[in-house]
Design an enzyme around this catalytic site. Structure first.
Site, PDB file in Angstrom:
ATOM      1  CG  ASN A  30      -4.339   2.352  16.564  1.00 38.39           C
ATOM      2  OD1 ASN A  30      -4.414   3.557  16.801  1.00 38.39           O
ATOM      3  ND2 ASN A  30      -3.191   1.699  16.580  1.00 38.39           N
ATOM      4  CB  THR A  38      -8.044  -8.845   6.720  1.00 43.77           C
ATOM      5  OG1 THR A  38      -6.979  -8.166   6.037  1.00 43.77           O
ATOM      6  CG2 THR A  38      -9.371  -8.466   6.104  1.00 43.77           C
ATOM      7  N   GLY A  42       1.691  -3.481  11.259  1.00 38.63           N
ATOM      8  CA  GLY A  42       1.052  -3.756   9.963  1.00 38.63           C
ATOM      9  C   GLY A  42       1.108  -2.565   9.026  1.00 38.63           C
ATOM     10  CB  ILE A  93      -0.978  -0.018   1.209  1.00 43.34           C
ATOM     11  CG1 ILE A  93      -2.020   1.102   1.105  1.00 43.34           C
ATOM     12  CG2 ILE A  93      -0.267   0.067   2.549  1.00 43.34           C
ATOM     13  CD1 ILE A  93      -3.144   0.829   0.186  1.00 43.34           C
ATOM     14  CG  ASP A  96      -1.220   2.736  11.955  1.00 41.67           C
ATOM     15  OD1 ASP A  96      -0.852   3.785  11.408  1.00 41.67           O
ATOM     16  OD2 ASP A  96      -1.913   2.705  12.977  1.00 41.67           O
TER      17      ASP A  96
HETATM   18  P1  ADP Z   1      -5.894  -4.245  10.971  1.00 42.59           P
HETATM   19  O1  ADP Z   1      -5.360  -3.840  12.334  1.00 42.59           O
HETATM   20  O2  ADP Z   1      -6.976  -3.292  10.470  1.00 42.59           O
HETATM   21  O3  ADP Z   1      -6.265  -5.672  10.897  1.00 42.59           O
HETATM   22  P2  ADP Z   1      -3.281  -4.665   9.671  1.00 42.59           P
HETATM   23  O4  ADP Z   1      -2.363  -3.583   9.236  1.00 42.59           O
HETATM   24  O5  ADP Z   1      -2.862  -5.537  10.802  1.00 42.59           O
HETATM   25  O6  ADP Z   1      -4.681  -3.919   9.970  1.00 42.59           O
HETATM   26  O7  ADP Z   1      -3.616  -5.599   8.436  1.00 42.59           O
HETATM   27  C1  ADP Z   1      -4.551  -5.306   7.411  1.00 42.59           C
HETATM   28  C2  ADP Z   1      -4.194  -6.087   6.167  1.00 42.59           C
HETATM   29  O8  ADP Z   1      -3.150  -5.438   5.466  1.00 42.59           O
HETATM   30  C3  ADP Z   1      -3.689  -7.504   6.438  1.00 42.59           C
HETATM   31  O9  ADP Z   1      -4.326  -8.373   5.499  1.00 42.59           O
HETATM   32  C4  ADP Z   1      -2.194  -7.423   6.176  1.00 42.59           C
HETATM   33  O10 ADP Z   1      -1.678  -8.631   5.644  1.00 42.59           O
HETATM   34  C5  ADP Z   1      -2.126  -6.357   5.111  1.00 42.59           C
HETATM   35  N1  ADP Z   1      -0.857  -5.611   5.020  1.00 42.59           N
HETATM   36  C6  ADP Z   1       0.171  -5.543   5.920  1.00 42.59           C
HETATM   37  N2  ADP Z   1       1.150  -4.729   5.461  1.00 42.59           N
HETATM   38  C7  ADP Z   1       0.724  -4.258   4.246  1.00 42.59           C
HETATM   39  C8  ADP Z   1       1.279  -3.375   3.252  1.00 42.59           C
HETATM   40  N3  ADP Z   1       2.479  -2.796   3.404  1.00 42.59           N
HETATM   41  N4  ADP Z   1       0.555  -3.135   2.117  1.00 42.59           N
HETATM   42  C9  ADP Z   1      -0.665  -3.698   1.945  1.00 42.59           C
HETATM   43  N5  ADP Z   1      -1.232  -4.537   2.836  1.00 42.59           N
HETATM   44  C10 ADP Z   1      -0.557  -4.812   3.974  1.00 42.59           C
END
Ligand code: ADP
Length: 179
Positions: free
Chosen positions: A30, A124, A38, A17, A40
């Site tokens: 959050n 997710t 993740g 992303i 964030d």
């Molecule tokens: P939440 O706390 O809303 O669950 P997370 O950041 O833990 O958010 O994860 C949301 C989704 O984004 C997960 O499916 C994770 O695998 C995915 N994810 C993690 N890092 C990235 C990234 N750099 N780009 C895109 N998706 C990501």
């Protein structure tokens, strides 16, 4: 893969992303908006301290809602910080809150006259939402919004792994079949 809705489209890609060149990228934030792991963590690392400074001034965001800041050092000019629900059992308001997180993000994009937005799969990861259920809610909400808001030309959903991509592709095919 992609789905066309009028002059707009929903696009699924496998990727990161933080690297997207859309007008905005959406953060899976959050309640505190003060950063985390993740998506964030990756956004704040790549985008630099200006994003966190704006988040501090905003002072938090309810689940199901979203706020917008600068994109800092990112290619995207803005970050939309969306707070998804923590998944409990699927019967505690999570579907409505997840749909609302997408809806409110898109409303901010319209208000700021943005034409392209990239979303991660909100909730997710650490928040534990089952990917298939989350994918259906996300894509249905985005498609409904684009039908009413042709000003948004592109919504890209960025999946972080092949399994998440395949599940979203299935959900998008189902949605296309139903349209
Ligand atoms: P939440 O706390 O809303 O669950 P997370 O950041 O833990 O958010 O994860 C949301 C989704 O984004 C997960 O499916 C994770 O695998 C995915 N994810 C993690 N890092 C990235 C990234 N750099 N780009 C895109 N998706 C990501």
């Amino acid at each position: 893969m992609e789905m066309r809705i009028g002059g707009s489209r929903i696009e699924l890609v496998l990727g990161d992303i933080t690297q997207q060149d859309t007008d905005a990228i959406v953060n899976a934030a959050n309640l505190s908006l003060l950063g985390g792991g993740g998506v964030d963590g990756a956004i704040h690392r790549a985008g630099g301290p200006q994003i966190l400074a704006e988040c501090r001034r905003i002072g938090g965001c309810a689940a199901g809602d979203a706020r917008i800041t600068t994109g800092g050092l990112l290619k995207a000019r803005h970050v939309i910080h969306a707070v998804g629900p923590i998944y409990r059992d699927g019967r505690s308001g999570e579907p409505e809150l997840l749909a609302s997180a997408y809806q409110r993000s898109l409303e901010l994009a319209s208000r700021f006259k943005l034409r392209s937005v990239a979303f991660p799969a909100i909730s997710t990861g650490a928040y534990g939402y089952p990917v298939r259920e989350a994918a259906e809610i996300a894509l249905r909400t985005i498609a409904a919004y684009l039908r009413e808001h042709p000003e948004i030309e592109l919504v890209r959903v960025v999946l972080f792994g092949p399994r998440a991509y395949e599940i979203h592709a299935d959900a998008l095919r189902k949605l296309q079949g139903a349209a």
